[in-house]
Write a protein that holds these residues in place. Sequence first.
Motif, PDB file in Angstrom:
ATOM      1  N   VAL A  99       4.019  56.517  70.402  1.00 36.86           N
ATOM      2  CA  VAL A  99       5.675  56.423  70.105  1.00 36.86           C
ATOM      3  C   VAL A  99       6.392  57.627  70.475  1.00 36.86           C
ATOM      4  O   VAL A  99       6.008  58.821  69.807  1.00 36.86           O
ATOM      5  CB  VAL A  99       6.105  55.815  68.871  1.00 36.86           C
ATOM      6  CG1 VAL A  99       7.630  55.915  68.636  1.00 36.86           C
ATOM      7  CG2 VAL A  99       5.354  54.437  68.484  1.00 36.86           C
ATOM      8  N   ALA A 100       7.204  57.895  71.459  1.00 38.94           N
ATOM      9  CA  ALA A 100       7.923  59.107  71.710  1.00 38.94           C
ATOM     10  C   ALA A 100       8.829  59.334  70.680  1.00 38.94           C
ATOM     11  O   ALA A 100       9.818  58.309  70.594  1.00 38.94           O
ATOM     12  CB  ALA A 100       8.349  59.094  73.279  1.00 38.94           C
ATOM     13  N   LEU A 101       9.042  60.459  69.996  1.00 35.78           N
ATOM     14  CA  LEU A 101       9.870  60.788  68.987  1.00 35.78           C
ATOM     15  C   LEU A 101      11.131  61.627  69.340  1.00 35.78           C
ATOM     16  O   LEU A 101      12.066  61.867  68.673  1.00 35.78           O
ATOM     17  CB  LEU A 101       9.161  61.353  67.825  1.00 35.78           C
ATOM     18  CG  LEU A 101       8.137  60.678  67.191  1.00 35.78           C
ATOM     19  CD1 LEU A 101       7.450  61.537  66.133  1.00 35.78           C
ATOM     20  CD2 LEU A 101       8.337  59.319  66.604  1.00 35.78           C
ATOM     21  N   GLY A 102      10.766  62.308  70.650  1.00 30.50           N
ATOM     22  CA  GLY A 102      11.988  62.911  71.135  1.00 30.50           C
ATOM     23  C   GLY A 102      11.816  64.538  71.047  1.00 30.50           C
ATOM     24  O   GLY A 102      10.826  64.941  70.398  1.00 30.50           O
ATOM     25  N   LYS A 103      12.324  65.233  72.129  1.00 31.78           N
ATOM     26  CA  LYS A 103      12.125  66.656  71.760  1.00 31.78           C
ATOM     27  C   LYS A 103      10.498  67.146  71.875  1.00 31.78           C
ATOM     28  O   LYS A 103      10.088  68.278  71.342  1.00 31.78           O
ATOM     29  CB  LYS A 103      12.812  67.142  70.467  1.00 31.78           C
ATOM     30  CG  LYS A 103      14.208  66.977  70.511  1.00 31.78           C
ATOM     31  CD  LYS A 103      14.942  67.957  69.519  1.00 31.78           C
ATOM     32  CE  LYS A 103      16.506  67.292  69.549  1.00 31.78           C
ATOM     33  NZ  LYS A 103      17.277  68.198  68.501  1.00 31.78           N
ATOM     34  N   GLY A 104       9.636  66.377  72.578  1.00 32.06           N
ATOM     35  CA  GLY A 104       8.451  66.807  73.029  1.00 32.06           C
ATOM     36  C   GLY A 104       7.470  66.173  71.878  1.00 32.06           C
ATOM     37  O   GLY A 104       6.263  66.640  71.950  1.00 32.06           O
TER      38      GLY A 104
END
Length: 165
Positions: A99-104
């Motif tokens: 799951v991509a959480l954002g900001k890397g």
Amino acid sequence: MFLKHAFFIAILFSSLSAFAQSAYPKITGYFGIMHPIVTVNKDETTVNFRDYYAVGFPTGINIWKNEKIGFSFEMVPNIKDDQGTSKVTGLLFHPGVLVALGKGYTFAGRAAFESNGRYGFTPVFNKTIIKNNSCSYYVAVPLPVRFGNDHPASFTVGFQFGIAF
């Protein structure tokens, strides 16, 4: 036989990744080094680098369905040196959801099946620290929880770093 199939799948996915980089599904591979830092169970607390030296080599393929969610297939051979004797202690089969959480940042929720008879799950928190056109470098904090094989349940905090391509 299983390893031959896994190797074939890895070759197939890596050859397909050249075609899938600009659209989804997107396929990436990675290699890392994982150090368990401390492991606790109801009977004891052990510390890597003090009581023994253990290291794992997570190697895997990520298949991103879209920019937010994906699947990861990971294998981790583990090595332990205890009182001057080193050996492979097991091979971990570690599939999971990304799951991509954002900001890397990425969260990986992984199931864990170890060849030594242990099983469980591993939440992993990952951060890409350097990204360029050909690869990226990451750090991660895996938090393995294990059961089975006539041992008490255990919880480990680890540190991982590696390269993704």
